[in-house]
Design a protein around this motif. Structure first.
Motif, PDB file in Angstrom:
ATOM      1  N   ASP A 165      10.908   8.080 -11.068  1.00 24.38           N
ATOM      2  CA  ASP A 165       9.509   7.798 -10.762  1.00 24.38           C
ATOM      3  C   ASP A 165       8.692   7.977 -12.037  1.00 24.38           C
ATOM      4  OD1 ASP A 165       6.943   7.531  -9.838  1.00 24.38           O
ATOM      5  OD2 ASP A 165       6.984   9.292  -8.540  1.00 24.38           O
ATOM      6  N   HIS A 199      -6.647   1.190  -5.352  1.00 26.68           N
ATOM      7  CA  HIS A 199      -5.775   1.840  -6.325  1.00 26.68           C
ATOM      8  C   HIS A 199      -6.265   1.481  -7.730  1.00 26.68           C
ATOM      9  CE1 HIS A 199      -2.210   2.604  -8.794  1.00 26.68           C
ATOM     10  NE2 HIS A 199      -1.781   3.400  -7.831  1.00 26.68           N
ATOM     11  N   ARG A 208      -4.060   3.776   4.021  1.00 29.98           N
ATOM     12  CA  ARG A 208      -4.136   5.124   4.587  1.00 29.98           C
ATOM     13  C   ARG A 208      -5.470   5.324   5.306  1.00 29.98           C
ATOM     14  NH1 ARG A 208      -1.664  10.475   1.728  1.00 29.98           N
ATOM     15  NH2 ARG A 208      -2.325  12.020   3.277  1.00 29.98           N
ATOM     16  N   ASP A 233      -5.686  13.959   7.240  1.00 30.46           N
ATOM     17  CA  ASP A 233      -6.677  13.163   6.511  1.00 30.46           C
ATOM     18  C   ASP A 233      -8.075  13.311   7.094  1.00 30.46           C
ATOM     19  OD1 ASP A 233      -4.772  12.258   4.798  1.00 30.46           O
ATOM     20  OD2 ASP A 233      -4.520  10.294   5.726  1.00 30.46           O
ATOM     21  N   THR A 236       2.809  10.464   5.652  1.00 31.31           N
ATOM     22  CA  THR A 236       1.692   9.700   5.091  1.00 31.31           C
ATOM     23  C   THR A 236       1.622   9.808   3.573  1.00 31.31           C
ATOM     24  OG1 THR A 236       0.220  11.590   5.526  1.00 31.31           O
ATOM     25  CG2 THR A 236       0.285   9.830   7.175  1.00 31.31           C
ATOM     26  N   GLU A 237       2.344  10.767   2.968  1.00 29.92           N
ATOM     27  CA  GLU A 237       2.372  10.852   1.505  1.00 29.92           C
ATOM     28  C   GLU A 237       3.023   9.622   0.891  1.00 29.92           C
ATOM     29  OE1 GLU A 237       0.970  13.694  -0.358  1.00 29.92           O
ATOM     30  OE2 GLU A 237       0.093  13.539   1.635  1.00 29.92           O
ATOM     31  N   ASP A 270       4.252  -1.335  -4.139  1.00 33.05           N
ATOM     32  CA  ASP A 270       4.392  -0.019  -4.750  1.00 33.05           C
ATOM     33  C   ASP A 270       4.772  -0.155  -6.222  1.00 33.05           C
ATOM     34  OD1 ASP A 270       4.274   2.839  -3.726  1.00 33.05           O
ATOM     35  OD2 ASP A 270       6.150   2.899  -4.843  1.00 33.05           O
ATOM     36  N   PRO A 327      -4.052   3.399  -0.891  1.00 31.28           N
ATOM     37  CA  PRO A 327      -5.149   4.216  -0.355  1.00 31.28           C
ATOM     38  C   PRO A 327      -5.918   3.536   0.763  1.00 31.28           C
ATOM     39  CG  PRO A 327      -5.694   3.364  -2.533  1.00 31.28           C
ATOM     40  CD  PRO A 327      -4.247   3.078  -2.326  1.00 31.28           C
ATOM     41  N   SER A 333       5.545   6.663 -12.428  1.00 31.64           N
ATOM     42  CA  SER A 333       4.170   6.263 -12.128  1.00 31.64           C
ATOM     43  C   SER A 333       3.144   7.129 -12.833  1.00 31.64           C
ATOM     44  CB  SER A 333       3.931   6.290 -10.611  1.00 31.64           C
ATOM     45  OG  SER A 333       4.183   7.587 -10.083  1.00 31.64           O
ATOM     46  N   SER A 334       3.503   8.372 -13.171  1.00 30.80           N
ATOM     47  CA  SER A 334       2.542   9.263 -13.817  1.00 30.80           C
ATOM     48  C   SER A 334       2.592   9.180 -15.340  1.00 30.80           C
ATOM     49  CB  SER A 334       2.791  10.712 -13.374  1.00 30.80           C
ATOM     50  OG  SER A 334       4.086  11.142 -13.774  1.00 30.80           O
ATOM     51  N   VAL A 339       0.729   6.921  -0.982  1.00 34.11           N
ATOM     52  CA  VAL A 339      -0.048   7.364  -2.134  1.00 34.11           C
ATOM     53  C   VAL A 339      -0.563   6.188  -2.959  1.00 34.11           C
ATOM     54  CG1 VAL A 339       2.010   7.624  -3.587  1.00 34.11           C
ATOM     55  CG2 VAL A 339      -0.058   8.918  -4.119  1.00 34.11           C
ATOM     56  N   ASN A 340       0.176   5.092  -3.004  1.00 33.93           N
ATOM     57  CA  ASN A 340      -0.257   3.920  -3.767  1.00 33.93           C
ATOM     58  C   ASN A 340      -0.973   2.884  -2.918  1.00 33.93           C
ATOM     59  OD1 ASN A 340       0.676   4.792  -6.293  1.00 33.93           O
ATOM     60  ND2 ASN A 340       2.752   4.101  -5.834  1.00 33.93           N
TER      61      ASN A 340
END
Length: 673
Positions: A476, A566, A160, A192, A150-151, A534, A157, A478-479, A154-155
């Motif tokens: 990656d 998101h 999920r 969750d 499920t990680e 994503d 939400p 994204s951060s 992350v983009n």
């Protein structure tokens, strides 16, 4: 019945259209499938469609290719071949990334393949359109999906949350007490669940929690409540034995000091030994084992036998630490941080730094060791010792790092590839390497992790040769702060702008599109790339119209619903009016939020022009050719940022930064280097 269309790619056409160095893994996959299924012995197989017995032998020999394929070429496959591909991905347990899974899920939905979910990868089910799950299949679907990671969501939400709600609805509603059979169906989805659901669940919930990558503070409290109750198979803490504790696996790192006090001393010490031994051989990550050590040692802090008597100050009570002392797995039980400071001499530390740091030292003890090393090496830690202090790196200021001599790429990897070095230490470490004529290569970027690109200075990024970006994989980013995304996009564009086809250009540039200016995104929208959600969540789309976004996402536009909470998507949606939201099929209540709208024109970058675009958009527009810039609509106006607009003058283009709302915290949370 209409025969499935043949795929027209041939070995000769591929050889002429895609340079070998840039061959798309997705196109190569289709080419290999074609070659596999249209050999002289198997002529006609490709025409009638692949089945799993035919594709699996090929897949076993080409797992890496399956792992790297792109979703766009998969969209060219007829239904039968896509079905065979999905089954092969499941049978070979091929790990796929979120951007691949999200668009594959849409392809499966469009071709009515979701009902075959039992034969598809569990990770793929996490991305499926849950409204298409039939009630009769609900439990089986949930059970299969709950075996996934499920990680990956992350983009997404909202997807999920919807997955959890759908799973609970299958079991009769959200307010029930989860039985053992329910827990078997829910699997990793329990991660969750809120704390109250965990406390009231059947004690078998421990097996579900074992699969959680992390527990929230409230979930940790719930776990300790459950363990303290004695209702689990372990019984009350006083009856626990070594084997039962080891069976709890990573959950033991969340056990509170209060519970450790109730565990029999001999059992607790045996378990402590086993944890240190596992840490020494790399079976436990540093953060988890330190969480355990801190909790366990706190439980023993009141014991007279483990600390100096009052009035003795910081004198050495336990006896001087020697090389033999450090071989004891119970070293940290016998020597608390105060005794470590008093009993560890500089000579012993210098000669035994490695065995000392093989113990999971609490943060206070780490600071003591670092202070002693500063005494030993006042001019900076030597390079041969840097390989030993990776667990301490986060304690060093950028000024102290500036004293180090870093001449080897191996040293850079050792310092930065761990999960300990702070992000903002990246620039300082790399600068010392560059100062000694080091070169940042694609291989080095892969080794230290692509996200480290986010924390290189613009000047350091500009030193990377364009050819190295071709070897850096798909980092990656994204951060990254928006300013870094902008710089990285410009540099990657320099590396890939001459790619022969738009499809290959997009594949190579996809990780860097978070820094793309609006006109670049509009060009890509016209190229019919069907961007995955994503990748979209990593963009800076605040100047895009509804038409641009709809065209850009193509068949994936429905995924906006899965990601509407998101920050990137939410920010863009709040700039739209009710009519625009209605066009997207989203909740029009989003538009009632009070906001200030700016009528200023979105900034334009001159870095990317139609003439520099790859593939079908190489030529400049001629008379009578529609402009690539989409016509503005009411949705193109920008939601004004709080405070003045920010621009990064170090970036090659003058497009607006978006740091304030989505990425500013990355800078604020770190000390500046």
């Amino acid at each position: 019945m209409t025969k499935a269309p043949m795929l027209t790619l041939t070995r000769s056409s591929m050889a002429h259209s895609v340079p070998g160095a840039l061959a798309s893994p997705g196109l190569a996959l289709l080419l290999s499938l074609t070659a596999h299924c249209s050999s002289p012995q198997d002529e006609g197989v490709f025409q009638r469609g692949l089945d799993i017995s035919e594709i699996d032998p090929w897949a076993r020999a080409n797992t890496a290719l399956l792992q790297d394929f792109g979703c766009h070429p998969a969209g060219q496959l007829p239904r039968e071949q896509l079905s065979a591909l999905l089954r092969s991905l499941a049978s070979q347990h091929v790990p796929l990334q979120a951007w691949q899974l999200s668009c594959l899920a849409n392809l499966a939905s469009r071709l009515s393949l979701q009902d075959d979910f039992a034969l598809h990868p569990p990770d793929l089910l996490l991305f499926y359109n849950l409204s298409q799950v039939k009630e009769a299949n609900c439990r089986a679907f949930t059970h299969r999906a709950a075996q996934g990671n499920t990680e990956l969501l992350v983009n997404l939400p909202d997807q999920r949350v919807a997955l959890r709600h759908t799973a609970l609805a299958c079991l009769g509603g959200p307010h029930l007490q989860l039985s053992a059979s329910d827990l078997v169906i829910l699997g990793v989805l329990v991660c969750d669940m809120d704390a109250s659901s965990i406390v009231t669940a059947d004690p078998h919930v421990l097996q579900n929690l074992l699969r959680c990558p992390r527990l929230s503070i409230s979930q940790q409290a719930a776990l300790n409540t459950l363990l303290a109750s004695g209702k689990t198979h372990l019984g009350i803490p006083g009856s626990w034995n070594l084997e039962e504790l080891q069976a709890l696996g990573p959950l033991t790192t969340y056990i509170s000091p209060q519970l450790w006090e109730q565990v029999q001393e001999a059992v607790g010490l045996d378990f402590f030994r086993s944890m240190v031994a596992a840490f020494r051989v790399g079976h436990l990550n540093q953060s988890s084992v330190r969480r355990f050590v801190t909790s366990f040692l706190e439980s023993r802090a009141s014991s007279v036998s483990t600390r100096p008597k009052r009035g003795t100050g910081r004198s050495c009570i336990r006896g001087n630490i020697t090389a033999a002392t450090l071989q004891d797995d119970l070293f940290l039980v016998h020597y608390d941080c105060a005794q470590l400071e008093s009993c560890l001499g500089n000579y012993v530390l210098r000669a035994n730094l490695d065995p000392l740091l093989q113990h999971p030292l609490p943060a206070e003890c780490q600071r003591i060791v670092k202070a002693k090393l500063t005494q030993i090496y006042p001019q900076g830690v030597p390079e041969d010792q840097l390989h030993l202090i990776t667990s301490l790196v986060y304690l060093y200021s950028c000024a102290e790092i500036g004293q180090w001599n870093i001449t080897s790429g191996d040293t850079v990897v050792t310092l930065l590839a761990s999960d300990v070095a702070l992000e903002n230490q990246t620039e300082a470490v790399l600068q010392r390497f560059l100062d000694h004529n080091g070169v940042v290569t694609g291989a080095l970027l892969v080794a230290i992790g692509g996200s480290r690109l986010c924390w290189m200075s613009p000047r350091q990024i500009h030193t990377i040769q364009p050819s190295e970006f071709r070897l850096a994989g798909a980092p990656d980013l994204s951060s990254c702060p928006q300013s870094r995304k902008n710089v990285l996009f410009a540099k990657a564009h320099e590396a890939f702008r001459n790619t022969s086809t738009t499809a290959d250009y997009y594949r190579l540039m996809r990780p860097y599109l978070g820094g793309a200016p609006v006109e670049e995104l509009q060009h890509l929208a016209q190229a019919n790339i069907s961007m995955d959600i994503d990748t979209f969540t990593n963009l800076n789309p605040h100047c895009l119209s509804v038409g641009s976004v709809t065209t850009l996402l193509g068949q994936n536009v429905g995924d906006l619903q899965k990601a509407r909470s998101h920050p990137t998507v939410s920010f863009w949606l709040r700039s739209l009016n009710r009519s625009a939201l209605g066009e997207l099929g989203l909740d029009t209540n989003l538009a009632h939020t009070t906001r200030r709208l700016s009528s200023t024109t979105c900034p334009v970058s001159h870095l990317v022009t139609p003439s520099s675009q790859p593939g079908n958009i190489n030529a400049a527009p001629t008379s009578g050719t529609p402009s690539l810039a989409l016509q503005p609509s009411v949705a193109t106006i920008t939601w004004a940022l709080p405070g003045p607009m920010q621009y990064d003058h170090a970036a090659p283009g003058p497009w607006t930064l978006w740091t304030a709302l989505t990425h500013g915290h990355h800078i604020q949370d770190k000390q500046s280097c």
